[in-house]
Design a protein around this motif. Sequence first.
Motif, PDB file in Angstrom:
ATOM      1  N   PHE A  32      62.973  53.576  47.568  1.00 35.27           N
ATOM      2  CA  PHE A  32      62.749  53.920  46.161  1.00 35.27           C
ATOM      3  C   PHE A  32      62.060  52.784  45.397  1.00 35.27           C
ATOM      4  N   GLU A  33      61.696  51.730  46.085  1.00 33.58           N
ATOM      5  CA  GLU A  33      61.125  50.557  45.432  1.00 33.58           C
ATOM      6  C   GLU A  33      59.645  50.433  45.784  1.00 33.58           C
ATOM      7  N   PRO A  34      58.758  50.606  44.808  1.00 34.78           N
ATOM      8  CA  PRO A  34      57.321  50.533  45.089  1.00 34.78           C
ATOM      9  C   PRO A  34      56.937  49.178  45.677  1.00 34.78           C
ATOM     10  N   ALA A  35      56.068  49.215  46.668  1.00 36.05           N
ATOM     11  CA  ALA A  35      55.597  47.978  47.296  1.00 36.05           C
ATOM     12  C   ALA A  35      54.676  47.233  46.338  1.00 36.05           C
ATOM     13  N   ASP A  36      54.891  45.954  46.227  1.00 31.37           N
ATOM     14  CA  ASP A  36      54.021  45.101  45.412  1.00 31.37           C
ATOM     15  C   ASP A  36      53.634  43.899  46.267  1.00 31.37           C
ATOM     16  N   PRO A  37      52.682  44.092  47.174  1.00 31.98           N
ATOM     17  CA  PRO A  37      52.375  43.045  48.152  1.00 31.98           C
ATOM     18  C   PRO A  37      51.809  41.787  47.500  1.00 31.98           C
ATOM     19  N   GLU A  38      52.091  40.654  48.109  1.00 35.01           N
ATOM     20  CA  GLU A  38      51.471  39.406  47.699  1.00 35.01           C
ATOM     21  C   GLU A  38      49.995  39.443  48.089  1.00 35.01           C
ATOM     22  N   PRO A  39      49.139  38.789  47.308  1.00 35.77           N
ATOM     23  CA  PRO A  39      47.717  38.764  47.684  1.00 35.77           C
ATOM     24  C   PRO A  39      47.529  38.120  49.058  1.00 35.77           C
ATOM     25  N   LEU A  40      46.610  38.646  49.810  1.00 34.73           N
ATOM     26  CA  LEU A  40      46.270  38.085  51.108  1.00 34.73           C
ATOM     27  C   LEU A  40      45.636  36.711  50.902  1.00 34.73           C
ATOM     28  N   THR A  41      46.011  35.740  51.693  1.00 32.19           N
ATOM     29  CA  THR A  41      45.409  34.413  51.586  1.00 32.19           C
ATOM     30  C   THR A  41      44.152  34.342  52.432  1.00 32.19           C
ATOM     31  N   GLU A  42      43.363  33.308  52.190  1.00 30.88           N
ATOM     32  CA  GLU A  42      42.119  33.161  52.939  1.00 30.88           C
ATOM     33  C   GLU A  42      42.400  32.938  54.422  1.00 30.88           C
ATOM     34  N   SER A  43      43.425  32.136  54.731  1.00 29.37           N
ATOM     35  CA  SER A  43      43.736  31.884  56.141  1.00 29.37           C
ATOM     36  C   SER A  43      44.226  33.155  56.826  1.00 29.37           C
ATOM     37  N   GLU A  44      45.008  33.977  56.107  1.00 31.37           N
ATOM     38  CA  GLU A  44      45.477  35.239  56.688  1.00 31.37           C
ATOM     39  C   GLU A  44      44.311  36.194  56.933  1.00 31.37           C
ATOM     40  N   LEU A  45      43.383  36.229  55.982  1.00 30.47           N
ATOM     41  CA  LEU A  45      42.205  37.079  56.145  1.00 30.47           C
ATOM     42  C   LEU A  45      41.386  36.638  57.357  1.00 30.47           C
ATOM     43  N   THR A  76      37.167  51.724  52.804  1.00 27.43           N
ATOM     44  CA  THR A  76      37.937  52.039  51.609  1.00 27.43           C
ATOM     45  C   THR A  76      37.155  51.572  50.391  1.00 27.43           C
ATOM     46  N   THR A  77      37.754  51.723  49.239  1.00 24.83           N
ATOM     47  CA  THR A  77      37.108  51.282  48.006  1.00 24.83           C
ATOM     48  C   THR A  77      38.154  50.708  47.069  1.00 24.83           C
ATOM     49  N   PHE A  78      37.788  49.689  46.289  1.00 23.60           N
ATOM     50  CA  PHE A  78      38.659  49.059  45.298  1.00 23.60           C
ATOM     51  C   PHE A  78      37.940  49.054  43.962  1.00 23.60           C
ATOM     52  N   ALA A  79      38.710  48.930  42.893  1.00 19.60           N
ATOM     53  CA  ALA A  79      38.087  48.801  41.578  1.00 19.60           C
ATOM     54  C   ALA A  79      39.009  48.076  40.621  1.00 19.60           C
ATOM     55  N   ASP A  80      38.398  47.191  39.838  1.00 13.31           N
ATOM     56  CA  ASP A  80      39.056  46.535  38.705  1.00 13.31           C
ATOM     57  C   ASP A  80      37.947  46.235  37.712  1.00 13.31           C
ATOM     58  N   ASP A  81      37.688  44.955  37.417  1.00 19.96           N
ATOM     59  CA  ASP A  81      36.510  44.645  36.597  1.00 19.96           C
ATOM     60  C   ASP A  81      35.242  44.915  37.403  1.00 19.96           C
ATOM     61  N   LEU A  93      38.884  37.952  47.507  1.00 23.39           N
ATOM     62  CA  LEU A  93      40.324  37.705  47.485  1.00 23.39           C
ATOM     63  C   LEU A  93      40.879  37.489  46.088  1.00 23.39           C
ATOM     64  N   GLU A  94      40.153  36.794  45.245  1.00 22.48           N
ATOM     65  CA  GLU A  94      40.685  36.488  43.916  1.00 22.48           C
ATOM     66  C   GLU A  94      40.989  37.756  43.127  1.00 22.48           C
ATOM     67  N   GLU A  95      40.111  38.749  43.198  1.00 26.42           N
ATOM     68  CA  GLU A  95      40.299  39.989  42.444  1.00 26.42           C
ATOM     69  C   GLU A  95      41.051  41.043  43.238  1.00 26.42           C
ATOM     70  N   PHE A  96      40.883  41.057  44.549  1.00 30.19           N
ATOM     71  CA  PHE A  96      41.421  42.162  45.355  1.00 30.19           C
ATOM     72  C   PHE A  96      42.301  41.686  46.516  1.00 30.19           C
ATOM     73  N   GLY A  97      43.019  40.592  46.311  1.00 27.00           N
ATOM     74  CA  GLY A  97      43.874  40.068  47.371  1.00 27.00           C
ATOM     75  C   GLY A  97      44.953  41.039  47.792  1.00 27.00           C
ATOM     76  N   ARG A  98      45.559  41.747  46.831  1.00 28.19           N
ATOM     77  CA  ARG A  98      46.605  42.719  47.165  1.00 28.19           C
ATOM     78  C   ARG A  98      46.024  43.911  47.918  1.00 28.19           C
ATOM     79  N   GLU A  99      44.880  44.381  47.446  1.00 28.45           N
ATOM     80  CA  GLU A  99      44.254  45.523  48.107  1.00 28.45           C
ATOM     81  C   GLU A  99      43.843  45.169  49.538  1.00 28.45           C
TER      82      GLU A  99
END
Length: 479
Positions: free
Chosen positions: A292-305, A357-362, A464-470
């Motif tokens: 019942f708890e929505p996932a709120d992942p931490e942004p992916l780091t550069e080393s993880e990517l 996939t596709t992402f969007a923010d600014d 990563l800065e804008e879409f690390g979670r995605e």
Amino acid sequence: MSDEHADANGGARRNDFERVLTTVRERVDPDAEERERLREVADRLTERAEAAATDLCPDADVLQVGSTARNTWISGDRDIDVFVRFPPELDRETLEQYGLEVGHATLPDGHEEYAEHPYVKGTVEGFDVDVVPCFRLESATEIRSAVDRTPFHTQYLEQRLDDDLAGDVRLAKQFLKGIGAYGSDLRTQGFSGYLTELLVCEYGGFRDLLEAAADWQPQVELDPEDHGERETASPSRNEEGGVADLPFDDPLVVIDPTDPERNVAAVCSAENVARFQHYAREFLAEPAVEFFEPADPEPLTESELQEHLEHRGTTPVAVRFDAPDLVEDQLYPQLQKSLAGITQGLDDRGFDVFRATTFADDTAVVFAELAVAERPSVERHEGPPVHVPGHAEGFYDAYADDPEAYGPFIADDRYVTEREREFTAAADFLESDRLFDVGLGAHIETVLEDEYEVLVGDEITGLLEEFGRELRTYFEPRP
């Protein structure tokens, strides 16, 4: 396993199930103070709207709709929807004018927004309030815009939702939020509040809904009022282009009790229907509050990517551009269309899209992961069989004098030529004018014509800065 042991396990799961639901109810059920506060604000706004509406049109009336009117709202939700109904004799232009006047009288600090027609939105004592005009009609089948249907939904459910079912609706909504399948916006393409309420009513409770969903075999068809097929319903079409046997071809069909021509679940994607099935089975097998708890992942780091890219051995590419100034329900269909067009363009040129996939923010991004990022300088082009007159001769003549082509020669029974490939690298295609030959959303095409950038390989760390979670969600997917 003995029957006694199986019964013991079943009993333990039932106990776990009830314990989890008790915990979740404490979180999602509004307490008496919260209910009273909402009621006071809603009543005051309704009275204010009614006074303003009847001054303009004596036959107008006002009602509260939505989850807060149906007692299915989750604690902490702050939405109050006030609908102002005008008689059907009023013309559309006058309805819109009166609606805005009533909206501003009700919400002096509000601002205008636009769906199918303009309405006023504002905040009062921490509550998000919409004041929406609509026509007062005898039947939902007579609607002139989608909002005209909403009062019928409220009236229908008020007669069927008791306190126990309303509580189960809150559980179902929170469960769907937790698994990421709640919301009828065109970004989520999930279960709407109204659809969730109908499903809980139809199956008789939250647990019954989960047990049914775990065994769904699409196409799932529910018809709460037994409308059956209507001759007036618009049939769906099958893949061959012929008329299908059913009036709808969506994976989940819930005929609107107030309008037999409408599938309430039409926006719900096959992916989200399957997601609900998956987590229904998982939860029934091992109940836990975490569902019942929505996932709120931490942004992916550069080393993880970098680790993901090295392990996968694929080549990521991204087309990044300023997001058009559109509401999400306009933006995301255009992003999806552009995603489909660009990935098809890459596939057609042999770059083998692995996933996309596709992402969007600014900014907005069309992101694709390629199994093949570079191709040879030549490509094989097969012509018709030699024995086909006209076409075969035309193919042969077209390439016979081409100094840059290999052939034509014969392979099996047809002419073949090996010709120069237009693009040997995916990035070359994405940076060329040929990108605009694929199907793009209209507003996105306009933005791309102005400016965009192409990122390849390690360059996607710039996202990563804008879409690390995605990016974490993409590279660490779950059902």
